[in-house]
Design an enzyme around this catalytic site. Structure first.
Site, short mmCIF file in Angstrom:
data_model
loop_
_atom_site.label_atom_id
_atom_site.label_comp_id
_atom_site.label_asym_id
_atom_site.label_seq_id
_atom_site.Cartn_x
_atom_site.Cartn_y
_atom_site.Cartn_z
N TYR A 1 -1.71 -0.13 10.54
CA TYR A 1 -1.87 -0.88 8.99
C TYR A 1 -0.52 -0.80 8.29
O TYR A 1 -0.04 -1.61 7.52
CB TYR A 1 -3.02 0.00 8.36
CG TYR A 1 -3.38 -0.63 6.86
CD1 TYR A 1 -3.41 -1.64 6.53
CD2 TYR A 1 -2.70 0.60 5.73
CE1 TYR A 1 -3.57 -2.58 5.26
CE2 TYR A 1 -2.69 -0.06 4.67
CZ TYR A 1 -3.04 -1.50 4.50
OH TYR A 1 -3.31 -2.12 2.96
N SER B 1 1.31 -1.45 0.25
CA SER B 1 0.13 0.40 0.25
C SER B 1 1.04 1.37 0.21
O SER B 1 1.90 1.42 0.83
CB SER B 1 -0.80 0.14 2.01
OG SER B 1 -1.61 1.39 1.57
N LYS C 1 2.21 -3.60 6.45
CA LYS C 1 2.64 -3.98 5.11
C LYS C 1 4.04 -3.71 4.59
O LYS C 1 4.40 -4.54 4.04
CB LYS C 1 1.68 -2.48 4.14
CG LYS C 1 0.45 -2.89 4.33
CD LYS C 1 0.00 -4.12 3.84
CE LYS C 1 -1.22 -4.20 2.83
NZ LYS C 1 -1.67 -5.79 2.74
N1 LIG Z 1 -8.59 -1.20 -1.98
C1 LIG Z 1 -7.38 -0.21 -1.31
O1 LIG Z 1 -7.45 0.66 -2.31
C2 LIG Z 1 -5.90 -0.55 -0.87
C3 LIG Z 1 -5.16 0.07 -1.10
C4 LIG Z 1 -3.87 -0.48 -0.86
C5 LIG Z 1 -3.27 -1.39 -0.68
N2 LIG Z 1 -4.95 -2.77 -0.54
C6 LIG Z 1 -4.08 -4.44 0.42
O2 LIG Z 1 -4.95 -4.59 -1.08
C7 LIG Z 1 -5.56 -6.01 -0.57
C8 LIG Z 1 -7.16 -6.78 -0.94
O3 LIG Z 1 -7.90 -5.13 -0.30
P1 LIG Z 1 -9.41 -4.88 -0.91
O4 LIG Z 1 -9.40 -3.66 -0.88
O5 LIG Z 1 -9.40 -6.03 -1.99
O6 LIG Z 1 -10.17 -5.32 0.76
P2 LIG Z 1 -10.94 -6.66 1.07
O7 LIG Z 1 -11.65 -6.66 2.14
O8 LIG Z 1 -12.05 -6.52 -0.41
O9 LIG Z 1 -10.44 -7.77 0.20
C9 LIG Z 1 -9.13 -8.65 1.26
C10 LIG Z 1 -9.89 -10.37 1.65
O10 LIG Z 1 -9.82 -10.94 2.31
C11 LIG Z 1 -9.76 -11.66 3.20
N3 LIG Z 1 -9.47 -11.78 4.80
C12 LIG Z 1 -9.13 -11.48 5.42
N4 LIG Z 1 -8.77 -11.68 6.59
C13 LIG Z 1 -8.38 -13.20 6.28
C14 LIG Z 1 -7.97 -13.58 6.84
N5 LIG Z 1 -7.08 -13.69 8.01
N6 LIG Z 1 -8.14 -15.31 6.15
C15 LIG Z 1 -8.21 -15.38 4.52
N7 LIG Z 1 -8.43 -14.42 4.10
C16 LIG Z 1 -8.76 -13.36 4.74
C17 LIG Z 1 -11.07 -10.84 3.19
O11 LIG Z 1 -12.81 -11.73 3.42
C18 LIG Z 1 -11.00 -10.56 1.43
O12 LIG Z 1 -11.84 -10.83 1.12
C19 LIG Z 1 -5.23 -6.26 0.54
O13 LIG Z 1 -4.17 -6.52 1.40
C20 LIG Z 1 -5.12 -4.45 1.07
O14 LIG Z 1 -4.46 -4.34 2.54
C21 LIG Z 1 -6.10 -1.86 -0.52
#
Ligand SMILES: NC(=O)c1ccc[n+]([C@@H]2O[C@H](COP(=O)([O-])OP(=O)(O)OC[C@H]3O[C@@H](n4cnc5c(N)ncnc54)[C@H](O)[C@@H]3O)[C@@H](O)[C@H]2O)c1
Length: 327
Positions: A140, A116, A144
């Site tokens: 958070y 991130s 990362k």
């Molecule tokens: N959405 C953004 O803008 C953004 C920005 C920077 C980084 N990220 C990173 O990208 C990744 C995906 O983000 P997203 O927006 O799709 O989030 P999201 O919450 O939609 O997806 C995360 C998925 O991981 C699953 N999950 C969570 N904890 C778990 C566990 N202990 N065991 C198994 N599955 C688990 C959840 O059920 C979900 O399906 C994350 O690592 C997030 O930190 C997202």
């Protein structure tokens, strides 16, 4: 290629799974469905499993024998990580170690991690490139960066190639509203919150800080369409196959958008007023943060195809067309 995707039932993961399948890869998803949706993976095999279950992870790796792992599963709110610090370190750091260790044990050669822009904290200079100082300002962001270092250490020790993809702000939905982000009252990202407000599901949106040193006084962010993000994973995966390179890569549109501009775009697309109330700045919110995505372009040939209007239009259509997306 056989690709194991953790968190593939979530927002960015589900778009990536769809594009991986479209590119002809064989995919298995691991997700505990804590925020993800079973329907988001469609016909793709799904193992409902927690990444804290290292035994279960190893067992899936032994039977599926992945050649690549894409690791999305994590908790993702900077704000919540302040009050739930133990949970964030356990799920994000211990969970990631379980995933990387299972991948290494299964001789996986390519590992792609969802990092991130939170690792940069408040950038001194924008656009932010990968050489910018690392100064996470939330637990958070710390998780990362710890994961990035852990993955790099495994990479050095085992020869596994890796990419730590530093996303800026993922937004948008599929153009045909077949996939998108599921939100609820705890959702913090500005666009879904503003849409919820327009649809009468949330009060007027609060703009945290309208006195920043920017043209209209509101903070500048970098929004990147989720389809562009998903495509980046596929492109990186293919190149990791050929190149001897590993490291961090920024994934952002490279265009700063102010909060006021985003809300104006929503007014235009929705045809509704978006009521916005100025509120105090939030500690830890940078005034400006946007990416230099040059490395992703040079190394992986990646560039965004969608702009701000596409992001707002597809999000608005998704949330208006699919009431379940609003929680
Ligand atoms: N959405 C953004 O803008 C953004 C920005 C920077 C980084 N990220 C990173 O990208 C990744 C995906 O983000 P997203 O927006 O799709 O989030 P999201 O919450 O939609 O997806 C995360 C998925 O991981 C699953 N999950 C969570 N904890 C778990 C566990 N202990 N065991 C198994 N599955 C688990 C959840 O059920 C979900 O399906 C994350 O690592 C997030 O930190 C997202």
């Amino acid at each position: 290629m056989r690709v194991l995707v953790t968190g593939g039932a979530g927002y960015v993961g589900s778009f990536t799974v769809r594009q991986l399948l479209g590119a002809g890869h064989e995919v298995v998803v691991i997700d505990n469905l804590s925020s993800g949706r079973r329907e988001a993976v469609g016909e793709c095999p799904l193992e409902v499993l927690d990444i804290l279950d290292s035994h279960g992870l190893r067992s899936v790796c032994r039977s599926f024998r992945p050649q690549a792992v894409l690791h999305f599963a994590a908790l993702k709110s900077s704000e919540a990580s302040l009050s739930e610090i133990d949970t964030y370190f356990r799920v994000n750091v211990t969970g990631t170690q379980n995933v990387v260790a299972a991948a290494a044990e299964a001789d996986v050669e390519r590992f792609i991690f969802s990092s991130s822009c939170a690792v940069y904290g408040t950038p001194q200079i924008c656009p932010v490139d990968e050489e910018s100082p690392i100064r996470p300002e939330s637990p958070y962001g710390e998780t990362k960066y710890l994961c990035e270092r852990m993955i790099a250490a495994y990479g050095r020790a085992t020869g596994m190639r890796y990419a730590n993809l530093r996303y800026f702000n993922a937004a948008g939905a599929a153009v045909d509203s077949s996939l998108g982000e599921y939100t609820d009252r705890t959702t913090r990202q500005i666009l879904p919150v503003a849409i919820r407000s327009v649809l009468g599901l949330a009060p007027a949106i609060r703009i945290f800080g309208d006195d920043y040193p920017t043209e209209d006084g509101t903070a500048l962010r970098d929004y990147v369409h989720v389809e562009d993000l998903a495509r980046a994973h596929v492109q990186v995966l293919h190149r990791l196959d050929r190149d001897e390179w590993s490291g961090p890569v920024n994934l952002g549109g490279g265009q700063p958008t102010s909060v006021a501009e985003l809300l104006d775009a929503l007014r235009k697309v929705s045809g509704h007023d978006v009521e916005a109330i100025p509120a105090a700045r939030r500690p830890g919110d940078p005034a400006v943060s946007w990416a230099d995505p040059g490395l992703a372009h040079r190394r992986f040939g990646w560039q965004t195809e969608y702009g701000l209007d596409d992001i707002v239009r597809t999000s608005w259509a998704w949330h208006s067309d699919v009431p379940a997306s609003l929680g």
